[in-house]
Scaffold this motif. Structure first.
Motif, mmCIF file in Angstrom:
data_model
loop_
_atom_site.group_PDB
_atom_site.id
_atom_site.type_symbol
_atom_site.label_atom_id
_atom_site.label_comp_id
_atom_site.label_asym_id
_atom_site.label_seq_id
_atom_site.Cartn_x
_atom_site.Cartn_y
_atom_site.Cartn_z
ATOM 1 N N LYS A 173 -7.733 56.526 12.938
ATOM 2 C CA LYS A 173 -6.492 55.749 12.796
ATOM 3 C C LYS A 173 -5.355 56.665 12.330
ATOM 4 O O LYS A 173 -4.231 56.585 12.837
ATOM 5 N N GLN A 174 -5.665 57.526 11.358
ATOM 6 C CA GLN A 174 -4.644 58.426 10.809
ATOM 7 C C GLN A 174 -4.054 59.347 11.868
ATOM 8 O O GLN A 174 -2.879 59.708 11.799
ATOM 9 N N ILE A 175 -4.871 59.744 12.857
ATOM 10 C CA ILE A 175 -4.364 60.659 13.884
ATOM 11 C C ILE A 175 -4.065 59.903 15.191
ATOM 12 O O ILE A 175 -3.915 60.518 16.249
ATOM 13 N N SER A 176 -4.002 58.573 15.084
ATOM 14 C CA SER A 176 -3.560 57.706 16.198
ATOM 15 C C SER A 176 -4.451 57.793 17.434
ATOM 16 O O SER A 176 -3.976 57.670 18.568
ATOM 17 N N GLU A 177 -5.751 57.975 17.230
ATOM 18 C CA GLU A 177 -6.703 57.893 18.339
ATOM 19 C C GLU A 177 -7.450 56.571 18.192
ATOM 20 O O GLU A 177 -8.554 56.496 17.653
ATOM 21 N N GLU A 182 -11.759 52.312 17.136
ATOM 22 C CA GLU A 182 -12.533 51.114 17.474
ATOM 23 C C GLU A 182 -14.015 51.454 17.645
ATOM 24 O O GLU A 182 -14.900 50.729 17.150
ATOM 25 N N PHE A 183 -14.296 52.569 18.333
ATOM 26 C CA PHE A 183 -15.680 52.957 18.606
ATOM 27 C C PHE A 183 -16.494 53.078 17.322
ATOM 28 O O PHE A 183 -17.604 52.534 17.216
ATOM 29 N N TYR A 184 -15.939 53.778 16.328
ATOM 30 C CA TYR A 184 -16.702 53.996 15.099
ATOM 31 C C TYR A 184 -16.705 52.767 14.194
ATOM 32 O O TYR A 184 -17.653 52.568 13.430
ATOM 33 N N ALA A 185 -15.685 51.929 14.311
ATOM 34 C CA ALA A 185 -15.708 50.653 13.585
ATOM 35 C C ALA A 185 -16.832 49.777 14.129
ATOM 36 O O ALA A 185 -17.547 49.114 13.361
ATOM 37 N N LEU A 186 -17.000 49.782 15.452
ATOM 38 C CA LEU A 186 -18.099 49.022 16.058
ATOM 39 C C LEU A 186 -19.454 49.595 15.655
ATOM 40 O O LEU A 186 -20.432 48.848 15.486
ATOM 41 N N MET A 215 -4.044 48.597 18.843
ATOM 42 C CA MET A 215 -3.872 48.635 20.299
ATOM 43 C C MET A 215 -3.271 47.338 20.830
ATOM 44 O O MET A 215 -3.358 47.050 22.028
ATOM 45 N N ASN A 216 -2.725 46.537 19.914
ATOM 46 C CA ASN A 216 -2.058 45.266 20.263
ATOM 47 C C ASN A 216 -3.007 44.261 20.925
ATOM 48 O O ASN A 216 -2.557 43.379 21.674
ATOM 49 N N ARG A 217 -4.275 44.369 20.610
ATOM 50 C CA ARG A 217 -5.275 43.429 21.147
ATOM 51 C C ARG A 217 -5.522 42.352 20.084
ATOM 52 O O ARG A 217 -6.587 42.233 19.495
#
Length: 232
Positions: A173-177, A182-186, A215-217
């Motif tokens: 999140k800090q580097i805006s990727e 999302e992948f690692y949160a999942l 990501m505006n989802r």
């Protein structure tokens, strides 16, 4: 307001007295005759107690501890001493010295046959990830965290694994990727399903929602927020 200030003053005084009492007790122990491992443990506790009271004495105690454990070939305790020292160094913004201390921790842990060594090495990788992030080395930040995750998976240390995945998600999140966020949160949510713990579910659902919001989802994010509510 006066009552609150007085209560705070009393509480602070009690904590200070307790810390000093612990320090005096440890100093008395160390003045006596102790087995080598007990002396190493007492020195380690003393160094940590001094961290919030007297930084210079804490540094001096860590140096004494490291010299003692190396001399006695107590590799596990040398590794632990260098590891604990790194937190004090990082806290005082001595980042290069903190990394050097962690590198030394790895050297001594890898010599040790203590049954906890593998887990301790993974903890060093986690702290290295934090330190090199502050040094601006983002590739190493991820690499160290992934090395820690690999060990936590192998040892089935689900508590540490969940935190590692959340840390990695937060880093992305800090580097805006945000897709990697999302992948690692999942991934953390997968761990929460393994543990079945209420707090783990809450944290994981929330971090997935945070990633989706980036990501505006928002509709998907709301579903995860709603899923987290029973675990609050």
């Amino acid at each position: 307001k006066k009552l609150v200030a007085f209560a705070f003053f009393v509480f602070t005084g009690i904590i200070a007295w307790s810390q000093q009492h612990d320090i005096d007790s440890l100093e008395n122990q160390l003045n006596g005759t102790l087995p080598d491992t007990s002396r190493a443990k007492s020195l380690s506790q003393l160094a940590m107690k001094y961290e919030t009271v007297d930084t210079l004495k804490s540094i001096q105690t860590y140096k004494k501890l490291i010299a003692f454990t190396i001399n006695k070939r107590l590799d596990y305790y040398s590794g632990l001493a260098y590891f604990n020292q790194s937190f004090l160094l990082k806290q005082n913004q001595h980042l290069k010295e903190a990394k050097e201390s962690l590198d030394s921790a790895l050297v001594y842990y890898k010599k040790s046959d203590n049954p906890n060594t593998e887990f301790r090495i993974a903890q060093v990788y986690t702290q290295l990830s934090n330190v090199v992030k502050d040094l601006g080395d983002y590739k190493a930040t991820v690499d160290y965290q992934l090395q820690a995750i690999s060990v936590f998976e192998k040892l089935d240390k689900t508590g540490s694994l969940l935190v590692a995945y959340i840390n990695l998600s937060s880093f992305y999140k800090q580097i805006s990727e945000f897709e990697k966020q999302e992948f690692y949160a999942l991934k953390s949510l997968d761990v929460a399903r393994r543990t079945g713990k209420q707090d783990d579910y809450f944290k994981a659902y929330r971090h997935v929602a945070f990633a989706l919001c980036q990501m505006n989802r928002y509709k998907e994010a709301k579903q995860y927020i709603d899923s987290s509510k029973p675990y609050y």
